[in-house]
Design a protein around this motif. Structure first.
Motif, short mmCIF file in Angstrom:
data_model
loop_
_atom_site.label_atom_id
_atom_site.label_comp_id
_atom_site.label_asym_id
_atom_site.label_seq_id
_atom_site.Cartn_x
_atom_site.Cartn_y
_atom_site.Cartn_z
N LEU A 1 0.73 -1.26 -0.12
CA LEU A 1 -0.21 0.07 0.05
C LEU A 1 0.74 1.30 -0.01
O LEU A 1 0.48 2.39 -0.81
CB LEU A 1 -0.95 -0.04 1.24
CG LEU A 1 -1.82 1.35 1.31
CD1 LEU A 1 -2.75 1.34 0.39
CD2 LEU A 1 -2.32 1.18 2.68
N LEU A 2 1.91 1.27 0.89
CA LEU A 2 2.66 2.52 0.99
C LEU A 2 3.34 2.75 -0.56
O LEU A 2 3.63 3.71 -0.81
CB LEU A 2 3.83 2.17 2.11
CG LEU A 2 3.18 2.19 3.24
CD1 LEU A 2 4.36 2.20 4.39
CD2 LEU A 2 2.43 3.50 3.80
N GLN A 3 4.07 1.45 -0.97
CA GLN A 3 4.76 1.80 -2.17
C GLN A 3 3.73 1.98 -3.53
O GLN A 3 4.45 2.69 -4.47
CB GLN A 3 5.45 0.49 -2.49
CG GLN A 3 6.58 0.19 -1.40
CD GLN A 3 7.58 -1.04 -1.77
OE1 GLN A 3 6.87 -1.91 -2.20
NE2 GLN A 3 8.57 -1.02 -1.49
N THR A 4 2.64 1.58 -3.40
CA THR A 4 1.73 1.95 -4.58
C THR A 4 0.99 3.13 -4.50
O THR A 4 0.70 3.64 -5.60
CB THR A 4 0.94 0.80 -4.90
OG1 THR A 4 0.19 0.37 -3.66
CG2 THR A 4 1.77 -0.53 -5.48
N HIS A 5 0.41 3.54 -3.30
CA HIS A 5 -0.31 4.54 -3.33
C HIS A 5 0.01 6.04 -2.49
O HIS A 5 -0.56 6.94 -2.44
CB HIS A 5 -1.86 4.07 -2.66
CG HIS A 5 -2.52 3.29 -3.71
ND1 HIS A 5 -2.97 3.57 -4.66
CD2 HIS A 5 -2.63 1.94 -3.52
CE1 HIS A 5 -3.42 2.53 -5.34
NE2 HIS A 5 -3.33 1.21 -4.73
N PHE A 6 0.99 5.75 -1.49
CA PHE A 6 1.63 6.78 -0.32
C PHE A 6 2.98 6.88 -0.79
O PHE A 6 3.63 6.55 0.27
CB PHE A 6 1.01 6.56 0.92
CG PHE A 6 -0.42 6.82 1.09
CD1 PHE A 6 -0.76 8.16 1.14
CD2 PHE A 6 -1.24 5.69 0.72
CE1 PHE A 6 -2.16 8.14 1.43
CE2 PHE A 6 -2.67 5.66 0.93
CZ PHE A 6 -3.11 7.04 1.13
N ASN A 7 3.55 6.96 -2.02
CA ASN A 7 5.18 6.92 -2.14
C ASN A 7 5.27 8.15 -2.58
O ASN A 7 6.77 8.04 -2.83
CB ASN A 7 5.27 5.72 -3.14
CG ASN A 7 4.66 5.85 -4.36
OD1 ASN A 7 3.84 6.75 -4.71
ND2 ASN A 7 4.96 5.03 -5.46
N LYS A 8 4.84 9.03 -2.79
CA LYS A 8 5.27 10.38 -3.16
C LYS A 8 5.68 11.12 -1.88
O LYS A 8 5.39 11.03 -0.98
CB LYS A 8 4.07 11.13 -3.86
CG LYS A 8 3.30 10.56 -4.89
CD LYS A 8 4.52 10.23 -6.24
CE LYS A 8 3.62 9.78 -7.44
NZ LYS A 8 3.10 8.41 -7.16
N PRO A 9 6.66 12.28 -2.28
CA PRO A 9 7.18 13.26 -1.19
C PRO A 9 6.31 13.80 -0.43
O PRO A 9 6.30 13.96 0.70
CB PRO A 9 8.14 14.17 -2.06
CG PRO A 9 8.30 13.34 -3.41
CD PRO A 9 7.34 12.49 -3.75
N GLN A 10 5.13 14.18 -1.00
CA GLN A 10 4.08 14.92 -0.10
C GLN A 10 3.30 13.84 0.65
O GLN A 10 2.59 14.54 1.49
CB GLN A 10 3.26 15.58 -1.15
CG GLN A 10 2.34 14.68 -1.89
CD GLN A 10 3.00 14.47 -3.37
OE1 GLN A 10 4.11 14.39 -3.47
NE2 GLN A 10 2.35 14.13 -4.37
N HIS A 11 3.33 12.79 0.69
CA HIS A 11 2.67 11.64 1.34
C HIS A 11 3.25 11.71 2.79
O HIS A 11 4.50 11.60 3.06
CB HIS A 11 2.64 10.44 0.84
CG HIS A 11 1.77 10.47 -0.32
ND1 HIS A 11 1.99 9.55 -1.62
CD2 HIS A 11 0.41 10.92 -0.68
CE1 HIS A 11 0.97 9.99 -2.40
NE2 HIS A 11 0.02 10.71 -1.85
N VAL A 12 2.35 11.59 3.96
CA VAL A 12 2.79 11.35 5.30
C VAL A 12 2.00 10.42 5.75
O VAL A 12 0.69 10.03 5.45
CB VAL A 12 2.58 12.66 5.93
CG1 VAL A 12 3.58 13.76 5.34
CG2 VAL A 12 1.45 13.33 6.02
#
Length: 237
Positions: A101-112
């Motif tokens: 999940l982290l690698q596919t949907h929340f992997n951008k610099p802006q994601h926290v």
């Protein structure tokens, strides 16, 4: 500063943990000695290591994760939804699913990532259990070499402290003082071990974990002075 964060860029989460084994006597002799040393100051003279084993889930070295619940906002015009889901089952499998999940949907610099007391408990616990299982850390949990302002983690407990490091405020207390509705739960954190090992009722644990995840999101909204989530805005997926 908090108001500059796009809510859709935040993954809210909560974890539930239990001792690795149902009973203290399931530990080998080395593990028993190490547990005795690890818990010496917490136990003091009040408990033997065996009597204290029901609390082993709070340490990643002696516990395991049985549920990770996550939630995230989806905005479409004036429509706001909060979607919540859970990973549960065998620990290595749920950790791999969470990593995906982290690698596919929340992997951008802006994601926290955001949790209550997450910097002291949830985030390091997940990272330690991943390492124990031989799972390489996803970028959002690998803090090596990062400066404090580069760490992609929000902690509602830390936000509530406003620089005061002398106190701990529970999620339940914080929700209460902020006027966040909290439905009566039939269990709390101290019951999870018994519900898991004695009652084998994973559904109760999932419900409890998801409610805490929703509460973390509600606190995030309250700290931003925004309307709380209504019941029909929360979707289980």
């Amino acid at each position: 500063m908090l108001t500059r964060i796009n809510p859709e860029h935040v993954l809210f989460l909560d974890i539930e943990t239990v001792p690795q084994y149902p009973d203290y006597n399931d530990l080998d002799e080395t593990a028993k000695q190490l547990y005795e040393q690890k818990t010496r100051y917490q136990r003091k003279e009040d408990f033997t290591p065996e009597e204290f084993y029901d609390r082993a889930g709070i340490w990643a070295e002696f516990g395991k994760i049985v549920c990770i619940s996550v939630g995230y906002f989806k905005m479409k015009g004036d429509i706001r939804n909060f979607r919540v889901t859970s990973f549960h089952g065998e620990e290595a499998t749920l950790l791999k699913e969470f990593k995906t999940l982290l690698q596919t949907h929340f992997n951008k610099p802006q994601h926290v990532l955001c949790a209550h007391n997450g910097k002291e408990f949830d985030f390091p616990y997940i990272a330690r259990r991943m390492i124990i299982h031989g799972i390489s850390l996803p970028f959002k949990l690998n803090l090596f070499g990062k400066k404090p302002w580069e760490v992609p983690h929000l902690d509602t407990l830390e936000l509530w402290k406003f620089g005061d490091y002398k106190t701990f405020t529970s999620l339940k207390l914080m929700a209460h003082v902020l006027g966040i509705p909290s439905p009566k739960d039939d269990i709390d954190g101290s019951d999870v071990r018994d519900v898991y090992y004695e009652e084998n009722d994973m559904d109760r644990i999932i419900i409890y974990c998801e409610k805490d995840t929703i509460t973390v999101a509600q606190i995030f909204l309250k700290l931003r002075n925004e309307p709380l989530l209504a019941e029909d805005e929360v979707l289980s997926v």
